[in-house]
Design a protein around this motif. Sequence first.
Motif, short mmCIF file in Angstrom:
data_model
loop_
_atom_site.label_atom_id
_atom_site.label_comp_id
_atom_site.label_asym_id
_atom_site.label_seq_id
_atom_site.Cartn_x
_atom_site.Cartn_y
_atom_site.Cartn_z
N SER A 191 -57.36 55.87 -34.00
CA SER A 191 -56.56 57.07 -34.24
C SER A 191 -57.35 58.33 -33.88
O SER A 191 -56.80 59.29 -33.33
N MET A 192 -58.65 58.32 -34.16
CA MET A 192 -59.50 59.46 -33.80
C MET A 192 -59.62 59.59 -32.28
O MET A 192 -59.58 60.69 -31.73
N SER A 193 -59.77 58.45 -31.62
CA SER A 193 -59.88 58.47 -30.15
C SER A 193 -58.59 58.95 -29.52
O SER A 193 -58.60 59.65 -28.50
N ARG A 275 -52.83 56.61 -18.50
CA ARG A 275 -52.47 56.28 -19.89
C ARG A 275 -51.09 56.82 -20.24
O ARG A 275 -50.26 56.12 -20.83
N ASN A 276 -50.83 58.07 -19.87
CA ASN A 276 -49.55 58.69 -20.21
C ASN A 276 -48.38 58.03 -19.49
O ASN A 276 -47.31 57.84 -20.07
N GLU A 277 -48.58 57.68 -18.22
CA GLU A 277 -47.51 57.01 -17.47
C GLU A 277 -47.20 55.63 -18.05
O GLU A 277 -46.03 55.25 -18.19
N LEU A 278 -48.25 54.90 -18.38
CA LEU A 278 -48.05 53.56 -18.96
C LEU A 278 -47.41 53.66 -20.34
O LEU A 278 -46.60 52.81 -20.72
N GLU A 279 -47.77 54.71 -21.08
CA GLU A 279 -47.17 54.91 -22.40
C GLU A 279 -45.66 55.14 -22.27
O GLU A 279 -44.86 54.59 -23.02
N LEU A 333 -59.80 55.38 -22.93
CA LEU A 333 -58.63 55.53 -22.06
C LEU A 333 -58.43 54.30 -21.18
O LEU A 333 -57.30 53.85 -20.97
N ILE A 334 -59.54 53.74 -20.68
CA ILE A 334 -59.44 52.53 -19.86
C ILE A 334 -58.89 51.37 -20.67
O ILE A 334 -57.97 50.67 -20.25
N ARG A 335 -59.45 51.19 -21.86
CA ARG A 335 -59.04 50.05 -22.70
C ARG A 335 -57.61 50.21 -23.18
O ARG A 335 -56.86 49.24 -23.25
N ARG A 336 -57.24 51.44 -23.52
CA ARG A 336 -55.86 51.70 -23.94
C ARG A 336 -54.88 51.39 -22.81
O ARG A 336 -53.82 50.81 -23.02
N SER A 337 -55.25 51.76 -21.59
CA SER A 337 -54.38 51.53 -20.43
C SER A 337 -54.24 50.04 -20.13
O SER A 337 -53.14 49.56 -19.85
N TYR A 338 -55.35 49.30 -20.19
CA TYR A 338 -55.27 47.85 -20.00
C TYR A 338 -54.38 47.23 -21.08
O TYR A 338 -53.64 46.28 -20.83
N GLY A 339 -54.47 47.78 -22.30
CA GLY A 339 -53.63 47.28 -23.38
C GLY A 339 -52.15 47.48 -23.09
O GLY A 339 -51.33 46.59 -23.35
#
Length: 452
Positions: A191-193, A275-279, A333-339
């Motif tokens: 959440s902090m990240s 990240r934003n596009e994938l979200e 950001l990388i890990r979030r995007s892979y997720g």
Amino acid sequence: MDTPAVPMPKDDRERQILEKLTLIRDDLLLLKRDRTKYIRTQDVMLLYDKLVDQVKQLNEIRKGEHHSENQLDKVLESCFQLISLFFMTIGRTTEVPAAYALTSTIKRLLDHLTESRLFSAKDLHSISNTLSKLDSILQNADSQHSPYLVELLAKRETLCKSMLTNLRKQLEELDEPLQEIYERLISILRSMSLANTKAKFSVTEVQKLRSKLQEISDSMVDGKFVDAEGREYRGSHVVSDLLRRCLQWSDIVLEKKGVIPEAFKDKYNILINIRNELEKLSITQAWSLRETDLYDFQRQLDKIDEARGADGNWLDQDGQLAELYVQRTLLYLIRRSYGYIYYLMNSSEPVSEALLPIYNQLQTLKRCLIEVKNSGGVGSVRELYPYSMKLNSIDNMRVDGKFMVGNDIPEGQGSVTDLLAECFDLAYDLRVAAEEKEEGGDESPAPPAVAQ
């Protein structure tokens, strides 16, 4: 397409295969970019058959011997990645080729979880379930698919399962009460990240998260997590170390306030956009996602991820290592995007994109009918007319029992037909219940009993 700096094949026969694979990859990319029409099964299978033929020839040349990686291997990997996403796009999600891209993403996720040592039981549970599905796909693989691809996927799956087992062991070293605290810490850290990478940085938001960390810290006794009798829990040092890392990260985030140094701003902006596009896609995926689009996101992420040195960090133009704040922010950001990519692949429906508009309409209708049923049904049959008209209009689109697009019969006929039948059944149940209500309302009420 930029191919990583790896050597050309030394064998002339491999060079010839490389040329043909490059043409196949280019054809796949052209097909991916064509938005004027739906992707047809026959177009994908034609390129898949060409790819399998080249793989057979390559196997005959190499005869199972291990070779150092060259450009042929890189282009072959791109071809498999693309064909895998195409199989998802045409709705053949339960076949071996479709599993290739998913195993690549799972392997990448597990690499990051192992490297960071920051993961939750939920992360591992989700990946475990997906690997079980892939196991079923491999066990049911038929002869039409390349034995090379089946073997490659089996090896990847075995490796992923081994990595998953090692990660599970780390969590099992914690006593049960500590596992809950560990999960909370991971959630707070993420959440902090997230707060750190928002367009507008909120000091208040991060301070609230830090106060939650402080509450956990205050529950410790002499720097340890202990039970009611004062005995130290097994794994206390692991959780206390994680808490220390979380507190340190909160201090850094509050100091930096989301400001990235100019030297790494370009990488940061690229990753933020991805990240934003994938979200967005994760929210609207049923209506807007073409699985082959994920290829471009993966290529960009892989390129930035693989630009890290042996210590897992990036260098600026002057050869200076990125500071801890930059390193952790980019990695998040990388890990979030892979997720997100993992989630989108996992959510791929077994329906061709040609039928997705109909399938999505039926999914919406089904949700509406279930909602109506759960809220007590309808007051009269007339209230069901809009649903019945829509279902009948979809049903009338079928030709000889099939949903056609031009002269094509897209994949996923069974899934769409089953969903249509479910909607008809729900509408029928609601109609019967409404008719019973109306009949009950027509009956004259019984006269009240008269006291004697």
